[in-house]
Enzyme design. Sequence first.
Site, PDB file in Angstrom:
ATOM      1  N   HIS A   1       1.004  -1.223  -0.081  1.00  0.00           N
ATOM      2  CA  HIS A   1      -0.178   0.036  -0.090  1.00  0.00           C
ATOM      3  C   HIS A   1       1.024   1.231   0.087  1.00  0.00           C
ATOM      4  O   HIS A   1       1.251   1.803   1.122  1.00  0.00           O
ATOM      5  CB  HIS A   1      -0.862   0.111   1.258  1.00  0.00           C
ATOM      6  CG  HIS A   1      -2.023  -1.101   1.482  1.00  0.00           C
ATOM      7  ND1 HIS A   1      -2.670  -1.251   2.491  1.00  0.00           N
ATOM      8  CD2 HIS A   1      -2.597  -1.533   0.360  1.00  0.00           C
ATOM      9  CE1 HIS A   1      -3.464  -2.410   2.140  1.00  0.00           C
ATOM     10  NE2 HIS A   1      -3.339  -2.644   0.830  1.00  0.00           N
TER      11      HIS A   1
ATOM     12  N   VAL B   1       3.767   0.646   5.400  1.00  0.00           N
ATOM     13  CA  VAL B   1       4.069  -0.373   6.292  1.00  0.00           C
ATOM     14  C   VAL B   1       3.194  -1.569   6.119  1.00  0.00           C
ATOM     15  O   VAL B   1       3.059  -2.615   7.064  1.00  0.00           O
ATOM     16  CB  VAL B   1       3.562   0.340   7.735  1.00  0.00           C
ATOM     17  CG1 VAL B   1       4.338   1.467   8.353  1.00  0.00           C
ATOM     18  CG2 VAL B   1       2.162   1.025   7.731  1.00  0.00           C
ATOM     19  N   HIS B   2       2.496  -1.609   5.018  1.00  0.00           N
ATOM     20  CA  HIS B   2       1.801  -2.747   4.516  1.00  0.00           C
ATOM     21  C   HIS B   2       2.429  -3.590   3.489  1.00  0.00           C
ATOM     22  O   HIS B   2       2.484  -2.896   2.210  1.00  0.00           O
ATOM     23  CB  HIS B   2       0.344  -2.377   4.299  1.00  0.00           C
ATOM     24  CG  HIS B   2      -0.242  -1.593   5.551  1.00  0.00           C
ATOM     25  ND1 HIS B   2      -1.376  -1.031   5.258  1.00  0.00           N
ATOM     26  CD2 HIS B   2      -0.065  -1.831   6.842  1.00  0.00           C
ATOM     27  CE1 HIS B   2      -1.872  -0.569   6.469  1.00  0.00           C
ATOM     28  NE2 HIS B   2      -0.815  -1.044   7.374  1.00  0.00           N
ATOM     29  N   ALA B   3       2.921  -4.812   3.711  1.00  0.00           N
ATOM     30  CA  ALA B   3       3.371  -5.373   2.469  1.00  0.00           C
ATOM     31  C   ALA B   3       2.676  -6.884   2.440  1.00  0.00           C
ATOM     32  O   ALA B   3       2.131  -7.412   3.614  1.00  0.00           O
ATOM     33  CB  ALA B   3       4.592  -5.501   2.282  1.00  0.00           C
TER      34      ALA B   3
END
Lengths: 486, 504
Positions: free
Chosen positions: A265, A421-423
Amino acid sequence: MANARVEVLVIGSGAGGATTALELARRGRDVLVVEEGRRWPVEDYGQSSTAAMQRLYRRRGMTPILGKVPIGYVEGCAVGGSTEINSGFWHRTPPETLLRWRTQYDLQAASVEEMAPHFQWAEGEVGVSRSSGPLPESSALMLKGAEAMGWAAQEVPRAARNCRSSNLCAHGCPTGAKPGMSRSLLPRAEEAGAPLLTNTRVKVLLRRGGRVTGVLAERRHDDDTVELVRIDADHVFVCAGPTETPALLRRSGVRRYIGESLRIHPMLKVAARFPREVDAHVSSLPLIQVKQFAPELSLGGGFFTFGHLAMLLSENTAQVSPHMADARRMASYYVAVRGNGVGSVRSSILDEGTVIRYRLSDEDVWNLSRGLARLAMLLLAAGAEEVYPAVHGLPPIRTDVDAARWLDDRLSGSTLSLTTVHAFSSAPMGERRDRCATDSFGKVNGFANLYLNDASTLPDSPGVNPQGSVMAFARRNALHFLENAQ
Amino acid sequence: MSGQKSKLGSPVAIVVGVLVSAGFVVLAARWLDWSGVWAALGAARLWPWVPLAVGSYVVGHLVRGVRLRLILRGQAELQPVTAANIVVVGYAVNNILPARMGELARSAILSERTGLPFAQSLTTTLLERILDGLAILALFALTSRVLPVTGWLHTSVVAATWIFSGAFLAIIAAAIAPHLVWRLTSGTTWMGPKLHHAVLRLVLAASNAIAFLRRPRQGLSVFALSLVVWCCEAGMFLAVLPAFGLPLKPAWALAAMTITNLGILVPSSPGFIGPFHYFCMSAIAAAGVPNDTAFSYAVLVHAAFYLPVTLWGIGALARYGVEMGTLLSIARRAEKLKPEETDAHPLHSVSRVRPAPPVERPPSKLMTAIVEAACPFDSVPLDEAARAAVLTRVATFVCGQIDALPESIGVLFTVGVTGFRTIVGATHLRGFCKLAPASRRRIFEAWAYGRIGLTRKLFRVVRSTALLAFYDDPVVTAALVGQAPRAEGTAELVRWPTRASKSS
């Protein structure tokens, strides 16, 4: 001891690993959890941002995603993984996303109804609730802006039932109100008989044919010695997270559709200056998210310290200090897009680290441009005097007209300073053998006893904070394993 | 090791070595007029050339110590002098005992001094020798244009190039893909746990020894030091030339040094007597020097090569022998370790080592100056002491963050900062640190916030981490909000007023 082996070895103690360990241990399985990071007592949480980066973050928070537009990425490296440093925002996987996963990846047994009990279970375990107190000022302003624009906005539930607004989520919650896995599921798993081995980094999976026989791991002792240990196991669950899981698999020679389809994201931050003091540095996280444009686009509030504000402003201007005099009147917000680009994860040949790459798509840049326009319009409507985007060379946005320009103009990718911080999706699950690394329940294709159970298996970007999705799918997969494993 | 010792030090090996040495002496003597040799030696001017030669050789060994220290960085902590002593012990033993026993002795003493497994020490020694071979060949390539090499010498050099390059490539492959090697090794469970673990231990030790090659900066530094070592050794060959009235030609010295060192790879007697003299003489004679003078030159260079290092090595051995005796007596009084709590886990220990503790790098002057330029100190009211303390904290944090970057990016950063330093030096005719604070700030802003994307990217990491640490420093935060600084670890909890109380 010479022939000792464990029935189920769980690698990683984050949202996926802790859920797996707890469910398997509660049902009588012999489970061992290994975790690379340290176990920190609650007294050591809530330190300064610099100390927290050194203790709780992988590579001290210095893990770049490489590409034409580099993106800053952080994840946790401690007992509890990234749940120790996230905001605890909780979303169920949107129905639209579940349908798309069914269509694109032939993901079985993952309808809204089928997932509901797993979400309910996870929400009970971590105490998901809405804030009981008044909204902090930065959130109230965001809500005011959304109402003025006529956009749907909501206060996001959090896994932080007794939050005391210490503004230290990203530094490890010092009150224990936000129960990262180290304060919630892991102690319960240990109570149920799943020991946790910390400071132990798995270096390679040991394979024989289509089975994994165990792992080789490096264990750091308190006396600073490092021991290479072999752990034999009947079943191995790799739950090391969206970047470390594919890196471990790839360096162990498991490569089919592993580390080829990373999604993220991408997030563009802005700082907004208001006419009166907001004191965001001592407030809880902004709790409001605008979901009018979801799942492609989300607007929300960012973690705030003076240091983070200065970093953000420096992406826009060299003259940071004059603005810092107004720091108490400022708050930070973000626009996050679902991410249509694709990335890769590789194990570095230079330093045993992980190399992450991501190609930002044109659509991502368009969405970020429009997102910036909408976020700036919202903040101006809420009373902001100026909005400073983390875009090099872009002057502060002061009027609606300045903001609306980016609805139709496209920002230059090279000027963007992005973070995430989103993967996820680096080893997608599903029945499509032409694009999935595992079956619909995380079992790696071609292996009889190797499972993945973390964010790496989410087939695609969920478009929302992923902790809920990770925990619900991890439980679903763990229960499926219990029903089917021989 | 005792097994290896008895095998390698067997009478057969000694006899073969002595015979090979005698063969080379005979080969050299065929072309000599001994009265001419004595005359040349008698006329040699020892002062100042021989002390210079010895000095150059001794400096080479000190550099070898620095190189060994660098190879072991992250694995063991060695003082430079201790590292040089360990290297010299190996050379001294080679000078006294046959069959290159010095390599084993050096590995054993390295293992004893550092606590590293013997297999790792032996791999380190082997790696040093391969690096030496490559450095010699690189220098040889330089000299071959001056002194063309033909015949058997050419064949030998080609063979040596293949051997050293092949070995080096194999080591590089094992260094960059250690997991592949481990995986292959760990597939040998059919050998049974005892043998399997022994093999794994060996492979891990070897893998640790070559780990530094995965870090390009360290790998390149080690290779550069290898070149320096052999340039120093060439200095010894160079310094002896004028003692016989020969011209001070570096090309001759390099040729003599490389050919002699490749030649003494042939197994021979202790001290390489015979092969050393034959190859050294051949190299100098190839430049047109009479055989008698060339042989005399070889005798004097060999003396400079043999005596000081042998004496130094014996001295080091004596000292460490005493220390080892002390250690052994302490060890006899030591208690057994208690079983660990974690033995409850089903773990199979393969090996255990004690790497050197990670060193928190103090910030360099340049980085401190860059960080100072990145932080707006003048905007926050701080007294001198507080300002200095904040600067130290911020600079230390920034350097730690840069060290945490992936190696590939770390290398690019180093290259970029070197470029920055060079360009600033060239354009301002003085170093960045020596410029006035205002100029430094201006230059930093031009690089960190300017139009050129590359320089912005280079300084983004410094700019961001410096500002983060600066404004999140308790002293600066307190100055900004006008409160006393909050002690580390005492999170201040804020109870927000209710909407009702706010409105009232």
